[in-house]
Design an enzyme around this catalytic site. Structure first.
Site, mmCIF file in Angstrom:
data_model
loop_
_atom_site.group_PDB
_atom_site.id
_atom_site.type_symbol
_atom_site.label_atom_id
_atom_site.label_comp_id
_atom_site.label_asym_id
_atom_site.label_seq_id
_atom_site.Cartn_x
_atom_site.Cartn_y
_atom_site.Cartn_z
ATOM 1 N N VAL A 1 0.748 -0.813 0.150
ATOM 2 C CA VAL A 1 0.061 0.153 -0.062
ATOM 3 C C VAL A 1 0.564 0.939 -0.268
ATOM 4 O O VAL A 1 0.190 2.305 -0.899
ATOM 5 C CB VAL A 1 -1.114 -0.214 1.183
ATOM 6 C CG1 VAL A 1 -1.843 1.217 1.227
ATOM 7 C CG2 VAL A 1 -2.019 -1.133 1.203
ATOM 8 N N LYS B 1 -7.157 -0.821 10.099
ATOM 9 C CA LYS B 1 -8.549 -2.408 10.088
ATOM 10 C C LYS B 1 -8.648 -2.285 11.829
ATOM 11 O O LYS B 1 -9.885 -2.322 12.939
ATOM 12 C CB LYS B 1 -9.007 -2.912 9.652
ATOM 13 C CG LYS B 1 -8.552 -4.318 9.225
ATOM 14 C CD LYS B 1 -7.570 -4.593 8.156
ATOM 15 C CE LYS B 1 -6.762 -3.414 7.143
ATOM 16 N NZ LYS B 1 -7.244 -3.710 5.544
ATOM 17 N N GLU C 1 -10.361 5.844 5.093
ATOM 18 C CA GLU C 1 -10.859 5.154 4.180
ATOM 19 C C GLU C 1 -10.617 3.845 3.552
ATOM 20 O O GLU C 1 -11.203 2.981 3.651
ATOM 21 C CB GLU C 1 -11.130 6.430 2.893
ATOM 22 C CG GLU C 1 -11.832 5.732 1.860
ATOM 23 C CD GLU C 1 -13.343 5.700 2.481
ATOM 24 O OE1 GLU C 1 -13.941 4.967 2.036
ATOM 25 O OE2 GLU C 1 -14.146 7.002 2.315
ATOM 26 N N ILE D 1 -13.301 1.355 -1.958
ATOM 27 C CA ILE D 1 -14.152 1.067 -2.159
ATOM 28 C C ILE D 1 -14.023 2.201 -1.612
ATOM 29 O O ILE D 1 -14.100 2.123 -0.419
ATOM 30 C CB ILE D 1 -15.221 -0.084 -2.000
ATOM 31 C CG1 ILE D 1 -14.896 -1.111 -2.758
ATOM 32 C CG2 ILE D 1 -16.287 0.813 -1.963
ATOM 33 C CD1 ILE D 1 -15.301 -2.519 -1.933
ATOM 34 N N GLY E 1 -0.196 -15.661 -3.867
ATOM 35 C CA GLY E 1 0.274 -15.043 -3.870
ATOM 36 C C GLY E 1 -1.818 -13.866 -3.018
ATOM 37 O O GLY E 1 -1.422 -12.977 -2.688
ATOM 38 N N ASP F 1 -9.824 -10.203 10.181
ATOM 39 C CA ASP F 1 -9.945 -9.234 9.273
ATOM 40 C C ASP F 1 -12.189 -8.354 8.801
ATOM 41 O O ASP F 1 -11.922 -7.443 9.245
ATOM 42 C CB ASP F 1 -9.398 -9.470 7.984
ATOM 43 C CG ASP F 1 -8.946 -8.116 7.245
ATOM 44 O OD1 ASP F 1 -8.855 -7.447 7.059
ATOM 45 O OD2 ASP F 1 -10.242 -8.461 5.906
ATOM 46 N N LYS G 1 -13.226 -5.119 10.080
ATOM 47 C CA LYS G 1 -14.149 -4.086 9.231
ATOM 48 C C LYS G 1 -15.785 -3.755 9.409
ATOM 49 O O LYS G 1 -16.253 -2.392 9.810
ATOM 50 C CB LYS G 1 -13.468 -4.747 8.239
ATOM 51 C CG LYS G 1 -12.056 -4.228 7.759
ATOM 52 C CD LYS G 1 -12.038 -5.425 6.001
ATOM 53 C CE LYS G 1 -11.315 -5.037 5.321
ATOM 54 N NZ LYS G 1 -10.469 -6.252 4.531
ATOM 55 N N GLY H 1 -4.897 -3.960 -3.013
ATOM 56 C CA GLY H 1 -4.146 -4.298 -3.940
ATOM 57 C C GLY H 1 -3.502 -3.045 -3.771
ATOM 58 O O GLY H 1 -3.643 -1.672 -2.737
HETATM 59 N N1 HSE Z 1 -6.387 -8.650 3.978
HETATM 60 C C1 HSE Z 1 -7.537 -8.105 3.082
HETATM 61 C C2 HSE Z 1 -8.522 -9.463 2.298
HETATM 62 C C3 HSE Z 1 -7.120 -7.177 2.944
HETATM 63 O O1 HSE Z 1 -7.868 -10.399 2.167
HETATM 64 O O2 HSE Z 1 -9.462 -8.935 1.965
HETATM 65 C C4 HSE Z 1 -6.660 -6.263 3.672
HETATM 66 O O3 HSE Z 1 -7.414 -6.098 4.484
#
Ligand code: HSE
Length: 419
Positions: free
Chosen positions: A14, A97, A121, A128, A179, A193, A197, A295
């Site tokens: 990032v 997050k 964001e 998004i 990957g 994760d 969120k 990404g």
């Molecule tokens: N590892 C997360 C995903 C992206 O696979 O969507 C970062 O939160």
């Protein structure tokens, strides 16, 4: 023209995207970047390595730096750096997050008392735009429902399991080789994760702080190829769904778990690493946001957008972005998963005893659980029956009690069903 100065902590995927995107900016300059290893080879043409440092305090204590961008993730040392930077007068842009979900209250209170803002964001659904629209143009709405696919790794795995008929382990291995999944995939595949969120997203949507410990979480590691196949036969796909519902009494039901979604539902068509979020509210009705949830460049788009918004405000005001501030004076009252109402898919291995289906029916009936589908195709070689059930809407505590009562059966899967 005055150049606003940014200090960045982290130069991974990032961070690299943010750096490359800001190269063409006329009024924003990345002055310093904190990295673990200065000598690492970077995928950036003509990179000026003199801006790298291993000492975060060179950014935190630099009076010229207006904005700290944190893209390292995790609670520590990110919290130490961010809190230090706020106290030193810097605004914050973060993609973190986990930090938001675990320390959001402290973070936003600290920012407020120092008259600084924290924008994030990139932390919720990568590229998004979601937080900015919710905080600004959608501010007049009462949002009552969030449904979404918020994790690309798990959505990739479930999509491949569905298309190839492959097992979770095989697809995970392949995703790691390509990957798409981390070497240690726990954060994604166990639902952490997506849980982080949806915790922050529900807090913003419902206007009261949802505590992480009140969010139910289940990952995708127990979803079997057989479940995918059966779901398909019955007209469903299996997705890892993040949900936030606010009931009429103002109680929040927030959770992440695998779910059977009808093939005709829009979320069933969100495949591979794409993320998608549906928000229902009054007066807007239902709105969908779909796009890349991770990404280099999609996530950089959100980080850079936040930086540009802060800079645009700094040119005119001492009290910037009031609508983006995030202080909630009360915690959301939440509903425990055992008190929620859902439909359920159950895959059961039962002994081939006369009356076993009747027993399952009775155990369910005693708990007011009505069955909408019951499927058995012959018997297995070991004289057991593979029985698939879908219930009508019933209480979670009742289905769990029914499962306990069916002690002679093995419950291979219990997956909640949308609708
Ligand atoms: N590892 C997360 C995903 C992206 O696979 O969507 C970062 O939160």
């Amino acid at each position: 023209m005055k150049k606003y100065k940014v200090g960045m902590i982290g130069l991974g995927t990032v961070g690299t995207g943010v750096y490359k995107t800001l190269l063409s900016s006329e009024d924003i300059e990345i002055k310093k970047i904190v990295v673990k290893n200065i000598n690492k080879k970077r995928d950036i043409a003509n990179f000026d390595e003199s801006i790298l440092t291993t000492d975060a305090y060179e950014v935190i204590n630099d009076p010229e730096i207006d904005i700290l961008v944190e893209v390292i993730g995790g609670v520590e040392p990110a919290w130490e750096y961010i809190s230090g930077a706020i106290k030193n007068g810097k605004h914050i842009v973060t993609a973190n997050k986990e930090l938001l979900a675990k320390k959001g209250e402290e973070l936003f209170n600290l920012a407020e008392s120092n008259n600084r803002v924290v924008l994030y964001e990139a932390a919720i659904a990568g590229g998004i735009p979601l937080i900015m629209p919710m905080k600004t143009i959608m501010a007049g709405n009462k949002i009552s429902q969030i449904r979404g696919i918020l994790n690309g790794t798990t959505n990739y795995i479930l999509t491949k399991m569905d298309i190839d008929g492959a097992s979770y382990d095989d697809v995970l291995r392949e995703a790691q080789e390509l990957g798409y999944a981390e070497t240690d995939p726990t954060g994604d595949v166990e639902g952490f994760d997506a849980m982080y969120k949806i915790t922050t997203l529900s807090t913003i949507a419902f206007g009261s702080r949802v505590k992480l410990e009140n969010v139910y979480r289940e990952g995708i590691t127990k979803v079997r190829a057989e479940d995918m196949k059966k779901a398909n036969e019955l007209g469903y796909k299996i997705k890892l769904i993040a949900l936030g519902n606010l009931d009429e009494n103002g109680k929040a039901d927030v959770r992440v778990h695998p779910m059977l979604v009808k093939k005709t539902s829009s979320l069933a068509h969100v495949d591979y690493v794409t993320n998608s979020v549906y928000l229902k509210g009054f007066p807007m009705g239902e709105i969908a946001f779909t796009g890349p949830g991770a990404g280099e460049f999609p996530t950089a788009s959100s980080v850079v957008g936040d930086i540009i918004n802060i800079v645009a405000e700094l040119k005119h005001s001492d009290y910037i972005l009031p609508m983006m501030r995030c202080n909630h004076d009360h915690n959301a009252e939440t509903i425990d998963i055992s008190d929620t109402y859902n439909k359920y898919y159950l895959s059961i291995t039962a002994p081939n005893n006369i009356g076993v289906i009747g027993k399952i029916g009775n155990v369910c009936a005693e708990r007011n659980i009505s069955l909408s589908t019951i499927l058995q195709k012959g018997l297995s070689e070991d004289n057991t029956a593979d029985i698939t059930i879908i219930t009508e809407v019933c209480k979670e505590a009742d289905i769990q009690s029914a499962i306990r009562e069916l002690s002679e059966c093995t419950i291979d899967s219990l997956i909640r069903v949308e609708g």
